[in-house]
Design a protein around this motif. Sequence first.
Motif, short mmCIF file in Angstrom:
data_model
loop_
_atom_site.label_atom_id
_atom_site.label_comp_id
_atom_site.label_asym_id
_atom_site.label_seq_id
_atom_site.Cartn_x
_atom_site.Cartn_y
_atom_site.Cartn_z
N ILE A 197 0.85 -1.19 0.00
CA ILE A 197 0.00 0.00 0.00
C ILE A 197 0.88 1.24 0.00
O ILE A 197 1.78 1.38 0.83
CB ILE A 197 -0.93 0.01 1.23
CG1 ILE A 197 -1.81 -1.24 1.24
CG2 ILE A 197 -1.78 1.26 1.26
CD1 ILE A 197 -2.67 -1.37 2.46
N GLY A 198 0.64 2.15 -0.91
CA GLY A 198 1.42 3.38 -0.98
C GLY A 198 1.11 4.13 -2.25
O GLY A 198 0.59 3.57 -3.23
N ILE A 199 1.47 5.43 -2.26
CA ILE A 199 1.18 6.28 -3.42
C ILE A 199 1.92 5.77 -4.65
O ILE A 199 1.41 5.81 -5.78
CB ILE A 199 1.55 7.75 -3.12
CG1 ILE A 199 0.68 8.27 -1.96
CG2 ILE A 199 1.38 8.62 -4.36
CD1 ILE A 199 1.03 9.68 -1.55
N HIS A 200 3.14 5.30 -4.44
CA HIS A 200 3.97 4.87 -5.56
C HIS A 200 3.86 3.37 -5.83
O HIS A 200 4.59 2.83 -6.67
CB HIS A 200 5.43 5.25 -5.30
CG HIS A 200 5.65 6.72 -5.08
ND1 HIS A 200 5.47 7.66 -6.08
CD2 HIS A 200 5.99 7.41 -3.95
CE1 HIS A 200 5.72 8.86 -5.59
NE2 HIS A 200 6.04 8.74 -4.30
N SER A 201 2.99 2.69 -5.11
CA SER A 201 2.79 1.27 -5.33
C SER A 201 1.92 1.05 -6.57
O SER A 201 1.27 1.97 -7.07
CB SER A 201 2.12 0.62 -4.11
OG SER A 201 2.92 0.78 -2.96
N ASP A 202 1.90 -0.19 -7.03
CA ASP A 202 1.08 -0.55 -8.18
C ASP A 202 -0.39 -0.56 -7.74
O ASP A 202 -0.84 -1.47 -7.05
CB ASP A 202 1.50 -1.92 -8.69
CG ASP A 202 0.75 -2.32 -9.96
OD1 ASP A 202 0.04 -1.46 -10.52
OD2 ASP A 202 0.86 -3.49 -10.37
N HIS A 203 -1.12 0.47 -8.13
CA HIS A 203 -2.51 0.60 -7.69
C HIS A 203 -3.38 1.08 -8.84
O HIS A 203 -2.88 1.51 -9.88
CB HIS A 203 -2.62 1.56 -6.50
CG HIS A 203 -2.30 2.98 -6.85
ND1 HIS A 203 -1.00 3.45 -6.94
CD2 HIS A 203 -3.10 4.04 -7.14
CE1 HIS A 203 -1.02 4.73 -7.26
NE2 HIS A 203 -2.28 5.12 -7.39
N ARG A 204 -4.68 1.02 -8.61
CA ARG A 204 -5.62 1.46 -9.63
C ARG A 204 -6.88 1.98 -8.97
O ARG A 204 -7.41 1.38 -8.03
CB ARG A 204 -5.97 0.31 -10.58
CG ARG A 204 -6.97 0.72 -11.66
CD ARG A 204 -7.05 -0.29 -12.77
NE ARG A 204 -7.97 0.17 -13.81
CZ ARG A 204 -8.15 -0.44 -14.97
NH1 ARG A 204 -7.45 -1.53 -15.24
NH2 ARG A 204 -9.00 0.02 -15.86
N PHE A 205 -7.36 3.13 -9.48
CA PHE A 205 -8.64 3.69 -9.04
C PHE A 205 -9.75 3.15 -9.93
O PHE A 205 -9.60 3.07 -11.16
CB PHE A 205 -8.62 5.22 -9.10
CG PHE A 205 -7.71 5.85 -8.09
CD1 PHE A 205 -8.10 5.99 -6.77
CD2 PHE A 205 -6.45 6.30 -8.47
CE1 PHE A 205 -7.26 6.56 -5.84
CE2 PHE A 205 -5.60 6.88 -7.54
CZ PHE A 205 -6.01 7.01 -6.22
N LEU A 206 -10.86 2.79 -9.30
CA LEU A 206 -12.02 2.27 -10.02
C LEU A 206 -13.25 3.07 -9.64
O LEU A 206 -13.44 3.41 -8.46
CB LEU A 206 -12.24 0.79 -9.69
CG LEU A 206 -11.08 -0.18 -9.95
CD1 LEU A 206 -11.44 -1.56 -9.40
CD2 LEU A 206 -10.75 -0.26 -11.43
N MET A 207 -14.09 3.38 -10.62
CA MET A 207 -15.35 4.06 -10.32
C MET A 207 -16.36 3.75 -11.41
O MET A 207 -16.04 3.78 -12.60
CB MET A 207 -15.16 5.57 -10.22
CG MET A 207 -16.43 6.29 -9.73
SD MET A 207 -16.22 8.06 -9.50
CE MET A 207 -16.14 8.59 -11.20
N GLY A 208 -17.56 3.41 -11.00
CA GLY A 208 -18.63 3.14 -11.93
C GLY A 208 -19.91 3.86 -11.53
O GLY A 208 -20.05 4.32 -10.39
N TYR A 209 -20.83 3.96 -12.45
CA TYR A 209 -22.09 4.64 -12.19
C TYR A 209 -23.15 4.03 -13.08
O TYR A 209 -22.85 3.33 -14.07
CB TYR A 209 -21.98 6.14 -12.46
CG TYR A 209 -21.51 6.49 -13.86
CD1 TYR A 209 -22.42 6.66 -14.90
CD2 TYR A 209 -20.15 6.60 -14.14
CE1 TYR A 209 -22.00 6.96 -16.18
CE2 TYR A 209 -19.71 6.90 -15.43
CZ TYR A 209 -20.64 7.08 -16.44
OH TYR A 209 -20.20 7.36 -17.71
N GLY A 210 -24.40 4.27 -12.76
CA GLY A 210 -25.47 3.73 -13.58
C GLY A 210 -26.83 3.87 -12.92
O GLY A 210 -27.00 4.62 -11.94
N LEU A 211 -27.78 3.14 -13.42
CA LEU A 211 -29.16 3.18 -12.92
C LEU A 211 -29.81 1.83 -13.16
O LEU A 211 -29.30 0.99 -13.92
CB LEU A 211 -29.95 4.32 -13.58
CG LEU A 211 -29.93 4.39 -15.11
CD1 LEU A 211 -30.98 3.52 -15.75
CD2 LEU A 211 -30.13 5.84 -15.56
N GLY A 212 -30.95 1.64 -12.52
CA GLY A 212 -31.63 0.35 -12.66
C GLY A 212 -32.99 0.36 -12.01
O GLY A 212 -33.44 1.37 -11.46
#
Length: 521
Positions: free
Chosen positions: A460-475
């Motif tokens: 865990i860290g800013i320079h570590s291999d990471h990815r931001f995920l975000m989704g949206y929708g309706l149903g």
Amino acid sequence: MKEFDCLILKRFNKPEQIRNYLDSLGYFNQQWDSISGVMTVYPGTRSVVIYETVSGFPDDSTSGLPPMDMPAPYDAGKINSRASQIARFMAQSGYPFASVAVQIAESGSRDSLFVKFIIRADQKSFFSSPVLSGETTTSRRILMNDVLFRDGDLFNIDKVEQTEKMLKSRSYIADVVAGPPVIPATDKSHPDSVQKISVPLTIVDRSGLGLDGAIGLETVRGGPQLQGNLNFSFLNLFHAGESVQFEYAGDKSRQRFNINAVKPWVFNIPVTIGAGAGMEVIKNQYGFVFGKLKFIGEIGPEWRAGVGMNVNETTPSRDSIGEYGTFYGADLILFSIPEENRAGKFSSELLIETGSGLAKKARRYSRSHFDFSGGLHFPLLKNQALLTRLVSKHLITNEKTLLPAEMYRVGGHNSIRGYAENEHPFRTIAYGQLEYLLYFIKTGAVFIFTDGGVGFRQGIGIHSDHRFLMGYGLGVRLPSKLGSLEIGWARNYQERRGMGRIHFQIKNTLADINTKIQSGF
């Protein structure tokens, strides 16, 4: 008169309503002036209750009754609540038919009052044998495990309410209604001084076969792709509260099969055993098989705690993907029984699981984890609600390479929507879900949502291999003859082409219940 009181009085249209409202707050010396043509109200000084008495019963029978906070401004609503509190205290002490009369008198000084509560009660009552009725196939022995009173026990309304809660917490129980206490026909085997009380419990249980599934259509990778899963469930077929669920999921490159079984009241004690096994095969990558066994005890009607053991084996198709290995681990588990979300109802869920184990590969590695998930359903106004959920999972190990099946995978309907099912594997993941629901029937709603979080593949860290995920929708979710039907559209924030993903899902009632059971296992 205070400005706040004036604002409240504007709600009333008739003078009688204003008089009654002021009387209920202890303004008994009101003065009304209409000579000037404008109605002016002088409420006077508010009366104060300086002490209370509880009579009509021996003092030792009410010695455990908590005292009323005094002195306190007179409030008719609080006086009525106090009378109800006394009546409930009597129902907890063997007097279900007790009534409470209220008398109010001046204490001798101006604007000072005392309140006298007079208890009227019949003789002390005891429970008769529990009466179970309704559309049930579950054996009486299993049902009686949750009934907290027996023939000859002193009547206590708390035991009736706790029995109702305990039964409703069971997956194999659809509904329970405790009827009002009644005096059955005279039982000549007991002395005349003993009064027996019968409390009928009307029970509706669940049993049978359930079939449900989901289909996802993805149009963001050069063409439409289908993904899906199928669940086949058995619940309470042998009348002992047991459940079994088979699940299959797959697409062109991935095949997964799981089986889970749960049996409550093992050896007739409040312990549930859950066992599961399964396998996953990813084309040209690896095979993964696993087994698990968990023992769950009860902490009241809403909480469960226990221990688990699990083992798995990974077989990569080639050395460049990962190492062959086996894992043996043990877990500690705490979770609450989830409730169905519906209009006007607050509900919550919580799951905490932590554990460690040994991974045997070319060398041995220790592997530990901590998982947390919690959610709240907040009703808003009459037919709206806010649904929130927070999930955090962390895997600790010195292994340099892990296969996706050995990590936490997110994406899809049950985690971060807008991505393919289990698309992204991480060692550490934290994400949240937020839904705004507009109910048009009790359990049917249209909703909009956004999900988002961050995952780390190594440390865990800013320079570590990471990815931001975000989704949206309706149903939309709505009940149907086949079960709960849900149709949703989702897209992630990085998509610029394509129409996103469409999910079509049907949850049969029995299969949905089994899924909730397995969530704690």
